[in-house]
Design a protein around this motif. Structure first.
Motif, PDB file in Angstrom:
ATOM      1  N   TYR A  54       2.499  28.575   2.449  1.00 22.57           N
ATOM      2  CA  TYR A  54       2.053  29.079   3.753  1.00 22.57           C
ATOM      3  C   TYR A  54       0.545  29.306   3.774  1.00 22.57           C
ATOM      4  CZ  TYR A  54       6.663  29.571   5.806  1.00 22.57           C
ATOM      5  OH  TYR A  54       7.901  29.304   6.341  1.00 22.57           O
ATOM      6  N   ALA A  55      -0.045  29.701   2.669  1.00 26.10           N
ATOM      7  CA  ALA A  55      -1.501  29.886   2.614  1.00 26.10           C
ATOM      8  C   ALA A  55      -2.210  28.560   2.882  1.00 26.10           C
ATOM      9  CB  ALA A  55      -1.915  30.452   1.262  1.00 26.10           C
ATOM     10  N   VAL A  56      -1.683  27.491   2.340  1.00 25.30           N
ATOM     11  CA  VAL A  56      -2.262  26.163   2.559  1.00 25.30           C
ATOM     12  C   VAL A  56      -2.069  25.750   4.015  1.00 25.30           C
ATOM     13  CG1 VAL A  56      -2.130  23.716   1.901  1.00 25.30           C
ATOM     14  CG2 VAL A  56      -1.866  25.508   0.160  1.00 25.30           C
ATOM     15  N   ILE A  57      -0.867  25.959   4.538  1.00 24.18           N
ATOM     16  CA  ILE A  57      -0.559  25.587   5.928  1.00 24.18           C
ATOM     17  C   ILE A  57      -1.487  26.321   6.891  1.00 24.18           C
ATOM     18  CG2 ILE A  57       1.195  25.773   7.741  1.00 24.18           C
ATOM     19  CD1 ILE A  57       3.297  25.334   5.412  1.00 24.18           C
ATOM     20  N   PHE A  58      -1.676  27.636   6.684  1.00 19.04           N
ATOM     21  CA  PHE A  58      -2.492  28.428   7.594  1.00 19.04           C
ATOM     22  C   PHE A  58      -3.985  28.223   7.383  1.00 19.04           C
ATOM     23  CE2 PHE A  58       1.347  31.396   7.696  1.00 19.04           C
ATOM     24  CZ  PHE A  58       1.879  30.764   8.808  1.00 19.04           C
ATOM     25  N   ALA A  59      -4.382  27.637   6.266  1.00 14.53           N
ATOM     26  CA  ALA A  59      -5.796  27.341   6.029  1.00 14.53           C
ATOM     27  C   ALA A  59      -6.248  26.083   6.779  1.00 14.53           C
ATOM     28  CB  ALA A  59      -6.064  27.177   4.541  1.00 14.53           C
ATOM     29  N   VAL A  60      -5.321  25.200   7.082  1.00 16.69           N
ATOM     30  CA  VAL A  60      -5.678  23.935   7.733  1.00 16.69           C
ATOM     31  C   VAL A  60      -6.382  24.143   9.077  1.00 16.69           C
ATOM     32  CG1 VAL A  60      -4.749  21.799   8.737  1.00 16.69           C
ATOM     33  CG2 VAL A  60      -3.999  22.554   6.473  1.00 16.69           C
ATOM     34  N   PRO A  61      -5.851  24.968  10.004  1.00 12.42           N
ATOM     35  CA  PRO A  61      -6.576  25.161  11.273  1.00 12.42           C
ATOM     36  C   PRO A  61      -7.973  25.744  11.060  1.00 12.42           C
ATOM     37  CG  PRO A  61      -4.360  26.048  11.443  1.00 12.42           C
ATOM     38  CD  PRO A  61      -4.576  25.675  10.007  1.00 12.42           C
ATOM     39  N   SER A  62      -8.116  26.651  10.107  1.00 14.90           N
ATOM     40  CA  SER A  62      -9.419  27.232   9.814  1.00 14.90           C
ATOM     41  C   SER A  62     -10.392  26.143   9.369  1.00 14.90           C
ATOM     42  CB  SER A  62      -9.290  28.296   8.724  1.00 14.90           C
ATOM     43  OG  SER A  62     -10.558  28.763   8.330  1.00 14.90           O
ATOM     44  N   PHE A  63      -9.968  25.334   8.440  1.00  7.58           N
ATOM     45  CA  PHE A  63     -10.796  24.250   7.920  1.00  7.58           C
ATOM     46  C   PHE A  63     -11.187  23.271   9.028  1.00  7.58           C
ATOM     47  CE2 PHE A  63     -11.122  19.936   6.220  1.00  7.58           C
ATOM     48  CZ  PHE A  63     -12.160  20.101   5.326  1.00  7.58           C
ATOM     49  N   VAL A  64     -10.203  22.877   9.840  1.00  7.89           N
ATOM     50  CA  VAL A  64     -10.459  21.904  10.912  1.00  7.89           C
ATOM     51  C   VAL A  64     -11.431  22.476  11.948  1.00  7.89           C
ATOM     52  CG1 VAL A  64      -9.375  20.658  12.837  1.00  7.89           C
ATOM     53  CG2 VAL A  64      -8.308  20.644  10.577  1.00  7.89           C
ATOM     54  N   LEU A  65     -11.250  23.746  12.330  1.00  6.85           N
ATOM     55  CA  LEU A  65     -12.140  24.357  13.320  1.00  6.85           C
ATOM     56  C   LEU A  65     -13.569  24.498  12.790  1.00  6.85           C
ATOM     57  CD1 LEU A  65      -9.704  27.014  14.756  1.00  6.85           C
ATOM     58  CD2 LEU A  65     -10.802  25.176  16.059  1.00  6.85           C
ATOM     59  N   ILE A  66     -13.711  24.894  11.532  1.00  3.46           N
ATOM     60  CA  ILE A  66     -15.054  25.009  10.956  1.00  3.46           C
ATOM     61  C   ILE A  66     -15.700  23.628  10.864  1.00  3.46           C
ATOM     62  CG2 ILE A  66     -16.356  25.607   8.877  1.00  3.46           C
ATOM     63  CD1 ILE A  66     -14.306  27.922   8.471  1.00  3.46           C
ATOM     64  N   LEU A  67     -14.968  22.658  10.381  1.00  8.34           N
ATOM     65  CA  LEU A  67     -15.486  21.290  10.291  1.00  8.34           C
ATOM     66  C   LEU A  67     -15.886  20.772  11.676  1.00  8.34           C
ATOM     67  CD1 LEU A  67     -15.920  18.682   8.566  1.00  8.34           C
ATOM     68  CD2 LEU A  67     -13.605  18.039   9.254  1.00  8.34           C
ATOM     69  N   GLY A  68     -15.014  20.964  12.651  1.00  7.51           N
ATOM     70  CA  GLY A  68     -15.315  20.487  13.997  1.00  7.51           C
ATOM     71  C   GLY A  68     -16.536  21.163  14.593  1.00  7.51           C
ATOM     72  N   GLY A  69     -16.641  22.486  14.390  1.00  7.09           N
ATOM     73  CA  GLY A  69     -17.770  23.220  14.951  1.00  7.09           C
ATOM     74  C   GLY A  69     -19.086  22.933  14.260  1.00  7.09           C
ATOM     75  N   VAL A  70     -19.051  22.673  12.959  1.00  8.23           N
ATOM     76  CA  VAL A  70     -20.281  22.466  12.191  1.00  8.23           C
ATOM     77  C   VAL A  70     -20.685  20.988  12.142  1.00  8.23           C
ATOM     78  CG1 VAL A  70     -21.308  22.651   9.879  1.00  8.23           C
ATOM     79  CG2 VAL A  70     -19.953  24.534  10.784  1.00  8.23           C
ATOM     80  N   GLN A  71     -19.725  20.090  11.946  1.00  5.91           N
ATOM     81  CA  GLN A  71     -20.050  18.691  11.696  1.00  5.91           C
ATOM     82  C   GLN A  71     -19.703  17.712  12.813  1.00  5.91           C
ATOM     83  OE1 GLN A  71     -21.570  17.304   8.929  1.00  5.91           O
ATOM     84  NE2 GLN A  71     -21.979  19.398   8.290  1.00  5.91           N
ATOM     85  N   LEU A  72     -18.724  18.047  13.638  1.00  9.46           N
ATOM     86  CA  LEU A  72     -18.222  17.061  14.589  1.00  9.46           C
ATOM     87  C   LEU A  72     -18.682  17.290  16.028  1.00  9.46           C
ATOM     88  CD1 LEU A  72     -14.577  16.706  13.206  1.00  9.46           C
ATOM     89  CD2 LEU A  72     -16.608  15.354  12.624  1.00  9.46           C
ATOM     90  N   GLY A  73     -19.544  18.256  16.229  1.00 12.26           N
ATOM     91  CA  GLY A  73     -20.102  18.478  17.549  1.00 12.26           C
ATOM     92  C   GLY A  73     -19.190  19.199  18.533  1.00 12.26           C
ATOM     93  N   TRP A  74     -18.151  19.846  18.051  1.00 10.16           N
ATOM     94  CA  TRP A  74     -17.281  20.608  18.933  1.00 10.16           C
ATOM     95  C   TRP A  74     -18.018  21.851  19.406  1.00 10.16           C
ATOM     96  CZ3 TRP A  74     -12.001  20.842  15.885  1.00 10.16           C
ATOM     97  CH2 TRP A  74     -11.531  19.542  15.687  1.00 10.16           C
ATOM     98  N   TRP A  75     -17.414  22.580  20.326  1.00  8.94           N
ATOM     99  CA  TRP A  75     -17.958  23.844  20.812  1.00  8.94           C
ATOM    100  C   TRP A  75     -18.273  24.741  19.616  1.00  8.94           C
ATOM    101  CZ3 TRP A  75     -14.906  28.669  21.520  1.00  8.94           C
ATOM    102  CH2 TRP A  75     -15.648  29.668  22.167  1.00  8.94           C
ATOM    103  N   PRO A  76     -19.467  25.337  19.543  1.00  9.14           N
ATOM    104  CA  PRO A  76     -19.847  26.163  18.402  1.00  9.14           C
ATOM    105  C   PRO A  76     -18.889  27.334  18.128  1.00  9.14           C
ATOM    106  CG  PRO A  76     -21.761  25.723  19.768  1.00  9.14           C
ATOM    107  CD  PRO A  76     -20.570  25.198  20.507  1.00  9.14           C
ATOM    108  N   GLY A  77     -18.196  27.783  19.156  1.00  7.73           N
ATOM    109  CA  GLY A  77     -17.228  28.867  18.960  1.00  7.73           C
ATOM    110  C   GLY A  77     -16.108  28.485  18.008  1.00  7.73           C
ATOM    111  N   CYS A  78     -15.825  27.193  17.896  1.00  6.79           N
ATOM    112  CA  CYS A  78     -14.786  26.741  16.960  1.00  6.79           C
ATOM    113  C   CYS A  78     -15.107  27.176  15.539  1.00  6.79           C
ATOM    114  CB  CYS A  78     -14.631  25.225  17.029  1.00  6.79           C
ATOM    115  SG  CYS A  78     -13.937  24.631  18.577  1.00  6.79           S
ATOM    116  N   THR A  79     -16.389  27.114  15.191  1.00  4.61           N
ATOM    117  CA  THR A  79     -16.815  27.528  13.853  1.00  4.61           C
ATOM    118  C   THR A  79     -16.459  28.993  13.621  1.00  4.61           C
ATOM    119  OG1 THR A  79     -18.663  25.984  13.950  1.00  4.61           O
ATOM    120  CG2 THR A  79     -18.806  27.757  12.314  1.00  4.61           C
TER     121      THR A  79
END
Length: 166
Positions: A54-79
Motif C-alpha cells: 500500500y505504501a508503494v501504491i499510495f506513493a504513485v500519485p505523489s510521484f506523478v504529481l511532483i513529476l508533472g508539476g516540476v518537469q511536465l509543465g502541469w499546473w504548479p499546484g500539482c507539485t
C-alpha cells in the motif's frame, strides 16, 4: 504561484490525506483490499508484510504529481499537492511504522495525551484480526479509547484476537 499559497496547498493536502486515509483504510483495506491488508493484522514474521505494498501504491500519485508539476509543465499546484501526499506518507510512516509498530528501534515513549490516545486507538484497531468488526480507522485523528472499547464490547468482541499464551 506564490509561496504562501503553495505552502497552504501542501498543508491542506496533508489534512485532506487524513480523510482519504480513513476512507481507504475502512472501505478498501478492510474491504476488497483485505487480501493485502490481512497481513498487517497477523503477527509479522520478518521485516516486510504484504500490506507494505500500500505504501508503494499510495506513493504513485505523489510521484506523478511532483513529476508533472516540476518537469511536465502541469499546473504548479500539482507539485505542492504531490509534496503534501509525500509529507503525509512520511508522517504516517513515523507514527504508524516507527512509533506504534516499532519497525525501527527507538526509545521514544508517548507521553502527551494526544500521542497516548492515538497509539492506544491504533492498538485497539489491531485487537480485531478479522476484516469486520474493527474500530478506529484514522491514523492521526481517533476517538477516545473509552469510546472504542465500548464499541468493541457492544459488538461482543467479535473477531478480537485471543490473549497471548492461549
Amino acid at each position: 504561484m506564490s509561496w504562501p499559497f503553495a505552502v497552504l496547498l501542501c498543508l491542506a493536502t496533508i489534512a485532506g490525506m487524513e480523510a482519504f486515509a480513513y476512507a481507504a483504510h475502512r472501505w478498501v483495506m478492510h474491504g476488497p483490499g483485505w487480501f493485502l491488508h490481512a497481513s498487517h493484522h497477523a503477527p509479522r514474521t520478518g521485516n516486510w508484510e504484504l500490506n507494505d505494498l500500500y505504501a508503494v501504491i499510495f506513493a504513485v500519485p505523489s510521484f506523478v504529481l511532483i513529476l508533472g508539476g516540476v518537469q511536465l509543465g502541469w499546473w504548479p499546484g500539482c507539485t505542492w499537492i504531490g509534496a503534501g501526499i509525500a509529507a503525509y506518507g512520511a508522517i504516517y510512516f513515523g507514527f504508524h511504522d516507527v512509533i506504534v509498530h516499532r519497525r525501527l528501534a527507538h526509545r521514544y515513549v508517548p507521553r502527551s495525551p494526544y500521542m497516548k490516545r492515538i497509539v492506544q486507538a491504533h492498538r485497539l484497531h489491531h485487537v480485531v484480526e478479522t476484516k469486520e468488526g474493527t474500530v478506529s480507522f484514522g491514523f492521526l485523528v481517533a476517538p477516545r479509547p473509552e469510546v472504542l472499547k465500548a464499541e468493541l464490547a457492544r459488538r461482543r468482541h467479535a473477531g478480537v484476537r485471543a490473549a497471548r499464551g492461549r
